[in-house]
Design a protein around this motif. Sequence first.
Motif, PDB file in Angstrom:
ATOM      1  N   THR A   1      47.647  48.021  45.984  1.00 27.36           N
ATOM      2  CA  THR A   1      48.887  47.619  46.651  1.00 27.36           C
ATOM      3  C   THR A   1      48.725  46.180  47.138  1.00 27.36           C
ATOM      4  OG1 THR A   1      48.130  48.427  48.790  1.00 27.36           O
ATOM      5  CG2 THR A   1      49.383  49.974  47.421  1.00 27.36           C
ATOM      6  N   PRO A   2      49.823  45.478  47.379  1.00 23.16           N
ATOM      7  CA  PRO A   2      49.716  44.095  47.862  1.00 23.16           C
ATOM      8  C   PRO A   2      48.863  43.959  49.124  1.00 23.16           C
ATOM      9  CG  PRO A   2      51.972  44.539  47.206  1.00 23.16           C
ATOM     10  CD  PRO A   2      51.229  45.858  47.151  1.00 23.16           C
ATOM     11  N   GLU A   3      48.907  44.949  49.989  1.00 23.44           N
ATOM     12  CA  GLU A   3      48.154  44.884  51.240  1.00 23.44           C
ATOM     13  C   GLU A   3      46.646  44.868  51.005  1.00 23.44           C
ATOM     14  OE1 GLU A   3      50.520  47.292  50.640  1.00 23.44           O
ATOM     15  OE2 GLU A   3      52.114  46.276  51.730  1.00 23.44           O
ATOM     16  N   HIS A   4      46.186  45.337  49.860  1.00 24.40           N
ATOM     17  CA  HIS A   4      44.754  45.422  49.573  1.00 24.40           C
ATOM     18  C   HIS A   4      44.262  44.281  48.688  1.00 24.40           C
ATOM     19  CE1 HIS A   4      45.585  49.616  50.834  1.00 24.40           C
ATOM     20  NE2 HIS A   4      44.417  49.427  51.444  1.00 24.40           N
ATOM     21  N   LEU A   5      45.051  43.225  48.552  1.00 24.11           N
ATOM     22  CA  LEU A   5      44.657  42.094  47.712  1.00 24.11           C
ATOM     23  C   LEU A   5      43.869  41.026  48.457  1.00 24.11           C
ATOM     24  CD1 LEU A   5      47.922  41.588  45.626  1.00 24.11           C
ATOM     25  CD2 LEU A   5      45.772  42.627  44.884  1.00 24.11           C
ATOM     26  N   GLY A   6      43.756  41.169  49.762  1.00 22.64           N
ATOM     27  CA  GLY A   6      43.029  40.167  50.543  1.00 22.64           C
ATOM     28  C   GLY A   6      43.729  38.818  50.471  1.00 22.64           C
ATOM     29  N   ALA A   7      42.942  37.763  50.253  1.00 21.85           N
ATOM     30  CA  ALA A   7      43.491  36.407  50.200  1.00 21.85           C
ATOM     31  C   ALA A   7      44.492  36.234  49.070  1.00 21.85           C
ATOM     32  CB  ALA A   7      42.356  35.400  50.054  1.00 21.85           C
ATOM     33  N   ALA A   8      44.377  37.030  48.014  1.00 28.31           N
ATOM     34  CA  ALA A   8      45.292  36.925  46.869  1.00 28.31           C
ATOM     35  C   ALA A   8      46.690  37.444  47.199  1.00 28.31           C
ATOM     36  CB  ALA A   8      44.718  37.674  45.676  1.00 28.31           C
ATOM     37  N   GLN A   9      46.834  38.102  48.335  1.00 27.84           N
ATOM     38  CA  GLN A   9      48.153  38.612  48.725  1.00 27.84           C
ATOM     39  C   GLN A   9      49.169  37.473  48.832  1.00 27.84           C
ATOM     40  OE1 GLN A   9      48.256  40.891  52.358  1.00 27.84           O
ATOM     41  NE2 GLN A   9      50.388  41.480  52.062  1.00 27.84           N
ATOM     42  N   ASN A  10      48.744  36.312  49.304  1.00 25.96           N
ATOM     43  CA  ASN A  10      49.660  35.175  49.418  1.00 25.96           C
ATOM     44  C   ASN A  10      50.169  34.729  48.047  1.00 25.96           C
ATOM     45  OD1 ASN A  10      49.439  35.118  52.215  1.00 25.96           O
ATOM     46  ND2 ASN A  10      47.704  33.716  52.144  1.00 25.96           N
ATOM     47  N   ASP A  11      49.284  34.742  47.040  1.00 20.18           N
ATOM     48  CA  ASP A  11      49.716  34.400  45.683  1.00 20.18           C
ATOM     49  C   ASP A  11      50.699  35.437  45.157  1.00 20.18           C
ATOM     50  OD1 ASP A  11      48.278  32.026  45.387  1.00 20.18           O
ATOM     51  OD2 ASP A  11      46.464  33.101  44.774  1.00 20.18           O
ATOM     52  N   TRP A  12      50.425  36.708  45.424  1.00 20.12           N
ATOM     53  CA  TRP A  12      51.324  37.790  44.988  1.00 20.12           C
ATOM     54  C   TRP A  12      52.719  37.567  45.572  1.00 20.12           C
ATOM     55  CZ3 TRP A  12      51.637  41.649  41.600  1.00 20.12           C
ATOM     56  CH2 TRP A  12      52.627  42.618  41.792  1.00 20.12           C
ATOM     57  N   ILE A  13      52.785  37.289  46.861  1.00 16.85           N
ATOM     58  CA  ILE A  13      54.080  37.079  47.532  1.00 16.85           C
ATOM     59  C   ILE A  13      54.772  35.837  46.980  1.00 16.85           C
ATOM     60  CG2 ILE A  13      55.159  36.514  49.748  1.00 16.85           C
ATOM     61  CD1 ILE A  13      53.017  38.380  51.036  1.00 16.85           C
ATOM     62  N   ALA A  14      54.008  34.775  46.697  1.00 11.64           N
ATOM     63  CA  ALA A  14      54.594  33.546  46.150  1.00 11.64           C
ATOM     64  C   ALA A  14      55.251  33.793  44.795  1.00 11.64           C
ATOM     65  CB  ALA A  14      53.527  32.461  46.023  1.00 11.64           C
ATOM     66  N   VAL A  15      54.673  34.671  43.990  1.00 11.94           N
ATOM     67  CA  VAL A  15      55.207  34.929  42.653  1.00 11.94           C
ATOM     68  C   VAL A  15      56.231  36.063  42.652  1.00 11.94           C
ATOM     69  CG1 VAL A  15      54.609  35.656  40.309  1.00 11.94           C
ATOM     70  CG2 VAL A  15      53.135  34.057  41.526  1.00 11.94           C
ATOM     71  N   TYR A  16      55.946  37.159  43.359  1.00  9.45           N
ATOM     72  CA  TYR A  16      56.780  38.361  43.270  1.00  9.45           C
ATOM     73  C   TYR A  16      57.578  38.673  44.524  1.00  9.45           C
ATOM     74  CZ  TYR A  16      54.114  39.126  39.050  1.00  9.45           C
ATOM     75  OH  TYR A  16      53.534  38.975  37.816  1.00  9.45           O
ATOM     76  N   GLY A  17      57.421  37.875  45.571  1.00  8.23           N
ATOM     77  CA  GLY A  17      58.151  38.136  46.799  1.00  8.23           C
ATOM     78  C   GLY A  17      57.509  39.258  47.591  1.00  8.23           C
ATOM     79  N   GLU A  18      58.263  39.869  48.439  1.00  6.49           N
ATOM     80  CA  GLU A  18      57.748  40.904  49.342  1.00  6.49           C
ATOM     81  C   GLU A  18      57.742  42.288  48.697  1.00  6.49           C
ATOM     82  OE1 GLU A  18      56.439  40.515  52.375  1.00  6.49           O
ATOM     83  OE2 GLU A  18      56.772  38.358  52.417  1.00  6.49           O
ATOM     84  N   ASP A  19      57.665  42.348  47.383  1.00  3.55           N
ATOM     85  CA  ASP A  19      57.633  43.603  46.649  1.00  3.55           C
ATOM     86  C   ASP A  19      56.460  44.458  47.121  1.00  3.55           C
ATOM     87  OD1 ASP A  19      57.730  45.638  44.835  1.00  3.55           O
ATOM     88  OD2 ASP A  19      57.379  44.396  43.069  1.00  3.55           O
ATOM     89  N   ARG A  20      56.727  45.673  47.481  1.00  2.11           N
ATOM     90  CA  ARG A  20      55.667  46.562  47.972  1.00  2.11           C
ATOM     91  C   ARG A  20      55.247  47.595  46.924  1.00  2.11           C
ATOM     92  NH1 ARG A  20      53.473  43.477  51.263  1.00  2.11           N
ATOM     93  NH2 ARG A  20      54.665  42.937  53.070  1.00  2.11           N
ATOM     94  N   ASN A  21      55.668  47.420  45.685  1.00  5.68           N
ATOM     95  CA  ASN A  21      55.242  48.330  44.629  1.00  5.68           C
ATOM     96  C   ASN A  21      53.774  48.104  44.309  1.00  5.68           C
ATOM     97  OD1 ASN A  21      57.768  49.528  44.331  1.00  5.68           O
ATOM     98  ND2 ASN A  21      58.444  47.941  42.935  1.00  5.68           N
ATOM     99  N   ASP A  22      53.211  49.007  43.524  1.00 11.27           N
ATOM    100  CA  ASP A  22      51.801  48.892  43.173  1.00 11.27           C
ATOM    101  C   ASP A  22      51.535  47.672  42.310  1.00 11.27           C
ATOM    102  OD1 ASP A  22      51.267  51.131  44.633  1.00 11.27           O
ATOM    103  OD2 ASP A  22      50.823  52.415  42.915  1.00 11.27           O
ATOM    104  N   VAL A  23      50.286  47.238  42.373  1.00 14.91           N
ATOM    105  CA  VAL A  23      49.819  46.052  41.663  1.00 14.91           C
ATOM    106  C   VAL A  23      48.809  46.484  40.605  1.00 14.91           C
ATOM    107  CG1 VAL A  23      48.554  43.872  41.907  1.00 14.91           C
ATOM    108  CG2 VAL A  23      50.103  44.640  43.734  1.00 14.91           C
ATOM    109  N   ALA A  24      48.938  45.920  39.408  1.00 16.05           N
ATOM    110  CA  ALA A  24      47.923  46.078  38.371  1.00 16.05           C
ATOM    111  C   ALA A  24      47.037  44.845  38.463  1.00 16.05           C
ATOM    112  CB  ALA A  24      48.573  46.165  37.000  1.00 16.05           C
ATOM    113  N   GLU A  25      45.789  45.043  38.847  1.00 19.80           N
ATOM    114  CA  GLU A  25      44.850  43.921  38.908  1.00 19.80           C
ATOM    115  C   GLU A  25      43.927  44.031  37.701  1.00 19.80           C
ATOM    116  OE1 GLU A  25      42.131  41.383  41.998  1.00 19.80           O
ATOM    117  OE2 GLU A  25      42.479  43.475  42.472  1.00 19.80           O
ATOM    118  N   ILE A  26      43.979  43.022  36.838  1.00 20.84           N
ATOM    119  CA  ILE A  26      43.262  43.023  35.569  1.00 20.84           C
ATOM    120  C   ILE A  26      42.134  42.010  35.656  1.00 20.84           C
ATOM    121  CG2 ILE A  26      43.516  42.766  33.072  1.00 20.84           C
ATOM    122  CD1 ILE A  26      46.677  42.909  33.829  1.00 20.84           C
ATOM    123  N   PHE A  27      40.899  42.484  35.583  1.00 25.46           N
ATOM    124  CA  PHE A  27      39.734  41.606  35.653  1.00 25.46           C
ATOM    125  C   PHE A  27      39.378  41.160  34.235  1.00 25.46           C
ATOM    126  CE2 PHE A  27      39.796  43.998  39.493  1.00 25.46           C
ATOM    127  CZ  PHE A  27      39.324  43.140  40.459  1.00 25.46           C
TER     128      PHE A  27
END
Length: 102
Positions: free
Chosen positions: A69-95
């Motif tokens: 979820t966006p809340e568990h992205l740590g510092a990357a949460q700011n990038d998520w919000i910058a691109v997708y807004g305040e969307d609270r849906n699940d995140v696919a994190e691809i390493f």
Amino acid sequence: MTERKPLFVPLKTKYYEQFEAGVKVSEMRPYGPRWNERTCFVGRPVTLSKGYGKQNRISGVITRFRRTTPEHLGAAQNDWIAVYGEDRNDVAEIFIRTELSQ
């Protein structure tokens, strides 16, 4: 096993350049039909692209996938919000391990 078509991941210039410099190791997308465990499996080849052009491409392979979820992205949460807004849906994190980081 047959060779799988590389997953195409278009990126904004900022994020492409971070992969190019070797400082970015994962990409985040909204979890769903296009971005999930089935489509982003470990070992699948990846083509990172600066936008949709054919000039700037980096090859890589998926090394890990995480549904979060966006809340568990740590510092990357700011990038998520910058691109997708305040969307609270699940995140696919691809390493991704790129040809540049090998």
